[in-house]
Enzyme design. Sequence first.
Site, PDB file in Angstrom:
ATOM      1  N   LYS A   1      -7.817  15.964  -4.339  1.00 43.89           N
ATOM      2  CA  LYS A   1      -7.516  16.181  -3.041  1.00 43.89           C
ATOM      3  C   LYS A   1      -6.334  16.799  -2.553  1.00 43.89           C
ATOM      4  O   LYS A   1      -5.289  16.643  -3.161  1.00 43.89           O
ATOM      5  CB  LYS A   1      -8.098  15.084  -2.062  1.00 43.89           C
TER       6      LYS A   1
ATOM      7  N   ARG B   1       1.493   1.823   3.029  1.00 42.70           N
ATOM      8  CA  ARG B   1       1.280   3.318   2.694  1.00 42.70           C
ATOM      9  C   ARG B   1       2.502   3.962   2.985  1.00 42.70           C
ATOM     10  O   ARG B   1       2.735   4.836   2.417  1.00 42.70           O
ATOM     11  CB  ARG B   1       0.240   3.829   3.421  1.00 42.70           C
TER      12      ARG B   1
ATOM     13  N   ASP C   1       5.800 -14.144  29.349  1.00 43.39           N
ATOM     14  CA  ASP C   1       6.376 -12.569  29.331  1.00 43.39           C
ATOM     15  C   ASP C   1       5.794 -11.859  28.243  1.00 43.39           C
ATOM     16  O   ASP C   1       6.107 -10.777  27.836  1.00 43.39           O
ATOM     17  CB  ASP C   1       7.879 -12.839  29.393  1.00 43.39           C
ATOM     18  N   GLY C   2       4.739 -12.575  27.387  1.00 45.90           N
ATOM     19  CA  GLY C   2       4.178 -12.029  26.116  1.00 45.90           C
ATOM     20  C   GLY C   2       4.615 -12.509  24.654  1.00 45.90           C
ATOM     21  O   GLY C   2       4.152 -12.045  23.870  1.00 45.90           O
TER      22      GLY C   2
ATOM     23  N   HIS D   1      -1.907  -1.287  -1.644  1.00 44.90           N
ATOM     24  CA  HIS D   1      -2.068  -0.055  -1.389  1.00 44.90           C
ATOM     25  C   HIS D   1      -1.408   0.654  -3.019  1.00 44.90           C
ATOM     26  O   HIS D   1      -2.130   1.448  -3.364  1.00 44.90           O
ATOM     27  CB  HIS D   1      -1.535   0.824  -0.367  1.00 44.90           C
TER      28      HIS D   1
ATOM     29  N   ARG E   1      -4.013  16.610   0.934  1.00 44.38           N
ATOM     30  CA  ARG E   1      -4.021  16.162   2.184  1.00 44.38           C
ATOM     31  C   ARG E   1      -3.241  17.155   3.147  1.00 44.38           C
ATOM     32  O   ARG E   1      -2.047  17.560   3.040  1.00 44.38           O
ATOM     33  CB  ARG E   1      -3.097  14.833   2.398  1.00 44.38           C
TER      34      ARG E   1
END
Length: 315
Positions: free
Chosen positions: A195, A99, A41-42, A133, A197
Amino acid sequence: MESEYNPIKIFSGNANQPLAEKVASYLGIPLGQAEVGRFPDGEIKLRISENVRGLNVYVIQPTNAPADNLLELLILLDALKRASAASITAIIPFFGYARQDRKVRSREPISAKLVANLITVAGADRVVAIDLHAAQIQGFFDIPADNLTAMVQFAQYIKRKELEDLVVLSPDVGGVSRASTFAQTIHASTALFVKKRLSPDAVEIQSLIGDVRGKNVIIADDAIHTGNTMLNACNRALSEGAKSVIACATHAVFAGDSLGLFARSNFSEVLVTDTMFVPGREYPSMFTVLSVSELIAKAVYSIHNHSSVSALFQL
């Protein structure tokens, strides 16, 4: 390189077995025997196939998408804990959900903290990651957590190229500390892109702080996801008169068609590592893949023999 104490046992799920095999080979030991498969069934089917009672074990498993990679890690940790391993160290070359380390807007989760809790509850006694991160994610764990860096490998590679007039460029304010330390190591100056976003997948470069004219520019970051930030930074650096631009990123995520965008980009070279494994992925000729297997093996050896790990994540 094996310890004089209890034998080192290293296990791996399916997320990055090639890296785990390299680490085991460096240590001169076989990879631990574990069956990690699927039920019809995974659902994940897992069994540790050798005795680990009273031993110190290390699990190497990045948690990049799909979510099954994270689930495999959690189930491996639980199985080892229930098999009475003395201690369990989760080595997570790429820490997924990193993140999402803070609430930007109301009603958002802090998924990095949730994942840290899951790993701890599943049975990890210690965590080792590479180029998180955000360094403060170490504080999300209520167990010892080490943040190694592949910037050491990048610095050694760049030094061998014997390039002159080097500038290390941080693509955002958050990476200034990483870029500054990297620049000191290779005796380069630094520059910064500020920058804005526009959306999770779109970035508008606003301004360049620093001189890149006539310089060989190295853009250093922890990961390439969509690559928009690095691509924009590369084009801006070249428009400002940079001689060449090299990208350095530890984690080669490359979501969507971003790998193709890099193949058609103006980078002279792109340096990544093998923290992630994507079956069937072929890198363009401008890519160089450096291995973090030796770095991880040295961390395992240091932890196992109760020696300092800090030297491994200092540039």
